[in-house]
Design a protein around this motif. Sequence first.
Motif, PDB file in Angstrom:
ATOM      1  N   VAL A 204      49.438  27.662  36.926  1.00 56.37           N
ATOM      2  CA  VAL A 204      48.957  28.124  38.225  1.00 56.37           C
ATOM      3  C   VAL A 204      49.687  27.329  39.298  1.00 56.37           C
ATOM      4  CG1 VAL A 204      46.980  28.122  39.795  1.00 56.37           C
ATOM      5  CG2 VAL A 204      46.703  28.887  37.437  1.00 56.37           C
ATOM      6  N   PHE A 205      50.220  28.041  40.281  1.00 59.99           N
ATOM      7  CA  PHE A 205      50.926  27.375  41.365  1.00 59.99           C
ATOM      8  C   PHE A 205      49.960  27.106  42.508  1.00 59.99           C
ATOM      9  CE2 PHE A 205      54.201  29.620  38.992  1.00 59.99           C
ATOM     10  CZ  PHE A 205      55.121  28.589  38.807  1.00 59.99           C
ATOM     11  N   GLY A 206      50.094  25.923  43.125  1.00 59.94           N
ATOM     12  CA  GLY A 206      49.142  25.503  44.137  1.00 59.94           C
ATOM     13  C   GLY A 206      47.839  25.112  43.471  1.00 59.94           C
ATOM     14  N   ASP A 207      46.730  25.224  44.220  1.00 54.46           N
ATOM     15  CA  ASP A 207      45.430  24.859  43.648  1.00 54.46           C
ATOM     16  C   ASP A 207      44.700  26.051  43.040  1.00 54.46           C
ATOM     17  OD1 ASP A 207      44.586  26.288  45.843  1.00 54.46           O
ATOM     18  OD2 ASP A 207      43.614  24.606  46.848  1.00 54.46           O
ATOM     19  N   GLY A 208      45.351  27.239  43.061  1.00 58.62           N
ATOM     20  CA  GLY A 208      44.752  28.427  42.461  1.00 58.62           C
ATOM     21  C   GLY A 208      43.801  29.171  43.367  1.00 58.62           C
ATOM     22  N   SER A 209      43.685  28.726  44.625  1.00 62.21           N
ATOM     23  CA  SER A 209      42.751  29.401  45.537  1.00 62.21           C
ATOM     24  C   SER A 209      43.362  30.624  46.195  1.00 62.21           C
ATOM     25  CB  SER A 209      42.274  28.428  46.622  1.00 62.21           C
ATOM     26  OG  SER A 209      43.371  28.007  47.430  1.00 62.21           O
ATOM     27  N   GLN A 210      44.695  30.785  46.051  1.00 65.31           N
ATOM     28  CA  GLN A 210      45.328  31.974  46.620  1.00 65.31           C
ATOM     29  C   GLN A 210      44.835  33.217  45.876  1.00 65.31           C
ATOM     30  OE1 GLN A 210      46.774  29.646  44.790  1.00 65.31           O
ATOM     31  NE2 GLN A 210      48.728  30.248  43.897  1.00 65.31           N
ATOM     32  N   THR A 211      44.821  34.350  46.565  1.00 60.51           N
ATOM     33  CA  THR A 211      44.219  35.556  45.985  1.00 60.51           C
ATOM     34  C   THR A 211      45.259  36.652  45.776  1.00 60.51           C
ATOM     35  OG1 THR A 211      43.679  36.586  48.127  1.00 60.51           O
ATOM     36  CG2 THR A 211      42.059  35.064  47.168  1.00 60.51           C
ATOM     37  N   ARG A 212      44.945  37.518  44.817  1.00 62.72           N
ATOM     38  CA  ARG A 212      45.721  38.734  44.585  1.00 62.72           C
ATOM     39  C   ARG A 212      44.740  39.859  44.262  1.00 62.72           C
ATOM     40  NH1 ARG A 212      48.738  35.746  46.509  1.00 62.72           N
ATOM     41  NH2 ARG A 212      50.859  35.193  45.917  1.00 62.72           N
ATOM     42  N   SER A 213      45.215  41.089  44.386  1.00 59.91           N
ATOM     43  CA  SER A 213      44.423  42.280  44.075  1.00 59.91           C
ATOM     44  C   SER A 213      45.267  43.158  43.164  1.00 59.91           C
ATOM     45  CB  SER A 213      44.056  43.030  45.363  1.00 59.91           C
ATOM     46  OG  SER A 213      43.404  42.173  46.270  1.00 59.91           O
ATOM     47  N   PHE A 214      44.789  43.454  41.958  1.00 60.49           N
ATOM     48  CA  PHE A 214      45.598  44.084  40.929  1.00 60.49           C
ATOM     49  C   PHE A 214      45.197  45.548  40.705  1.00 60.49           C
ATOM     50  CE2 PHE A 214      45.417  39.527  39.812  1.00 60.49           C
ATOM     51  CZ  PHE A 214      46.764  39.225  39.905  1.00 60.49           C
ATOM     52  N   CYS A 215      46.192  46.428  40.736  1.00 66.59           N
ATOM     53  CA  CYS A 215      45.978  47.869  40.584  1.00 66.59           C
ATOM     54  C   CYS A 215      46.599  48.339  39.273  1.00 66.59           C
ATOM     55  CB  CYS A 215      46.603  48.613  41.762  1.00 66.59           C
ATOM     56  SG  CYS A 215      46.331  50.397  41.766  1.00 66.59           S
ATOM     57  N   TYR A 216      45.840  49.057  38.463  1.00 63.69           N
ATOM     58  CA  TYR A 216      46.371  49.566  37.203  1.00 63.69           C
ATOM     59  C   TYR A 216      47.394  50.664  37.472  1.00 63.69           C
ATOM     60  CZ  TYR A 216      46.667  51.155  32.408  1.00 63.69           C
ATOM     61  OH  TYR A 216      47.133  51.493  31.162  1.00 63.69           O
ATOM     62  N   VAL A 217      48.407  50.734  36.621  1.00 65.20           N
ATOM     63  CA  VAL A 217      49.563  51.593  36.875  1.00 65.20           C
ATOM     64  C   VAL A 217      49.201  53.067  37.020  1.00 65.20           C
ATOM     65  CG1 VAL A 217      50.146  51.807  34.406  1.00 65.20           C
ATOM     66  CG2 VAL A 217      51.939  52.105  36.154  1.00 65.20           C
ATOM     67  N   ASP A 218      48.257  53.565  36.245  1.00 64.31           N
ATOM     68  CA  ASP A 218      47.883  54.983  36.355  1.00 64.31           C
ATOM     69  C   ASP A 218      47.323  55.300  37.741  1.00 64.31           C
ATOM     70  OD1 ASP A 218      48.676  55.232  33.753  1.00 64.31           O
ATOM     71  OD2 ASP A 218      46.679  55.623  32.931  1.00 64.31           O
ATOM     72  N   ASP A 219      46.536  54.379  38.285  1.00 66.76           N
ATOM     73  CA  ASP A 219      46.010  54.570  39.636  1.00 66.76           C
ATOM     74  C   ASP A 219      47.134  54.545  40.663  1.00 66.76           C
ATOM     75  OD1 ASP A 219      43.311  54.836  38.971  1.00 66.76           O
ATOM     76  OD2 ASP A 219      42.953  52.674  39.029  1.00 66.76           O
ATOM     77  N   GLN A 220      48.069  53.615  40.497  1.00 66.96           N
ATOM     78  CA  GLN A 220      49.194  53.518  41.427  1.00 66.96           C
ATOM     79  C   GLN A 220      50.025  54.802  41.418  1.00 66.96           C
ATOM     80  OE1 GLN A 220      51.133  52.299  44.349  1.00 66.96           O
ATOM     81  NE2 GLN A 220      50.021  50.562  43.451  1.00 66.96           N
ATOM     82  N   ILE A 238      48.883  51.442  48.860  1.00 68.30           N
ATOM     83  CA  ILE A 238      48.285  51.871  47.596  1.00 68.30           C
ATOM     84  C   ILE A 238      48.075  50.626  46.742  1.00 68.30           C
ATOM     85  CG2 ILE A 238      48.535  53.231  45.495  1.00 68.30           C
ATOM     86  CD1 ILE A 238      48.138  54.992  47.886  1.00 68.30           C
ATOM     87  N   GLY A 239      46.831  50.310  46.490  1.00 69.12           N
ATOM     88  CA  GLY A 239      46.495  49.133  45.695  1.00 69.12           C
ATOM     89  C   GLY A 239      44.999  49.097  45.457  1.00 69.12           C
ATOM     90  N   ASN A 240      44.582  48.162  44.642  1.00 67.41           N
ATOM     91  CA  ASN A 240      43.159  48.005  44.341  1.00 67.41           C
ATOM     92  C   ASN A 240      42.611  46.864  45.204  1.00 67.41           C
ATOM     93  OD1 ASN A 240      40.612  47.335  43.141  1.00 67.41           O
ATOM     94  ND2 ASN A 240      41.275  48.340  41.255  1.00 67.41           N
ATOM     95  N   PRO A 241      41.605  47.117  46.043  1.00 64.84           N
ATOM     96  CA  PRO A 241      41.125  46.079  46.956  1.00 64.84           C
ATOM     97  C   PRO A 241      40.246  44.999  46.318  1.00 64.84           C
ATOM     98  CG  PRO A 241      39.859  48.088  47.264  1.00 64.84           C
ATOM     99  CD  PRO A 241      40.942  48.418  46.284  1.00 64.84           C
ATOM    100  N   HIS A 242      40.006  45.083  45.001  1.00 63.28           N
ATOM    101  CA  HIS A 242      39.182  44.066  44.341  1.00 63.28           C
ATOM    102  C   HIS A 242      39.985  42.770  44.245  1.00 63.28           C
ATOM    103  CE1 HIS A 242      36.450  42.876  40.685  1.00 63.28           C
ATOM    104  NE2 HIS A 242      36.305  42.086  41.745  1.00 63.28           N
ATOM    105  N   GLU A 243      39.620  41.786  45.053  1.00 69.12           N
ATOM    106  CA  GLU A 243      40.378  40.543  45.207  1.00 69.12           C
ATOM    107  C   GLU A 243      39.851  39.466  44.266  1.00 69.12           C
ATOM    108  OE1 GLU A 243      41.707  37.879  49.123  1.00 69.12           O
ATOM    109  OE2 GLU A 243      39.778  38.914  49.072  1.00 69.12           O
TER     110      GLU A 243
END
Length: 328
Positions: A204-220, A238-243
């Motif tokens: 993990v880079f940094g302290d791990g507090s940074q966020t991402r939101s992951f979208c499954y390929v079929d949805d994309q 186009i992305g999944n807003p679940h952070e």
Amino acid sequence: MKKVLITGAAGFLGSHLCDRLIKENYYVIGMDNFITGDKKNLEHLNKNPNFEFIEHDITEFVKIEGGLDYILHFASPASPIDYLKIPIQTLKVGSLGTHNLLGLAKAKKARILIASTSEIYGDPLVHPQTEDYYGNVNTIGPRGVYDEAKRFQESITMAYHRFHGLETRIVRIFNTYGPRMRLNDGRVIPAFMGQALRGEDLTVFGDGSQTRSFCYVDDQVEGIYRLLLSDYVEPVNIGNPHEITIKDFAEEIIKLTETNQKIIYKNLPINDPLQRQPNISLAKKVLDWTPKVGREEGMKITFDYFKSLTDEELFKSEHKDFKNHIKK
């Protein structure tokens, strides 16, 4: 049968788009120079009568015989390991390559959809990110070669739309995952899964507090397809807003893979975004699109894919030797 050209066809998203457009009864021409794409991603289409492949570098003149209805421009290195190794090629495919394809679309009177990215927002000062946010990008930082290539790509696309009346679409893609991702390409999901499968600690880079939101390929792919056929010309997220934080995500991967790895921490790369979450209100409104696949379901499918890789694929440190592709 309508004809579509898909650049970057041997890549992760490009290959899934080939599948989808063939399923929708299009004749698909795939194009790639394999600088980051993989022939394996298209092997299942080799005997399909509605698919043909052209090996070509789109920074050179692009020629297609006959008519063409659509162009989907997905050719570009898309991971930090790639574009930090080949910065000039990354800038060229976003500028010269995009210019060539816009010229082809104009000549063929074809609609063109450009793959942009959430990276045009840089390290955002607005959260979640909306399409009217202009971004916070370091133009001369190491990530600038990718971020600015995509920002220029959007600018020249809109210029062709306004000046030439070209039918254009722009999708801003947020973190997407699924089968056919490359291990060891620097992106979070394949990096974590590769480390877990090899019995390595998760980095993990940094302290791990940074966020991402992951979208499954079929949805994309569904969102991209709807945008292609829509009447909307300005950029759409186009992305999944679940952070989720990277630290929490690493713990999810350890649980999913049933491994006992620890999490180790390294310095955060320069200009690495601290927050990434799409506002998808526009996609809901103009495309009637929302993601359907939850992360638990999508990650299990993705993990099963990575488990199916051979030991050679799992343990080799890099996917490509870029030296053969680099030009002066």
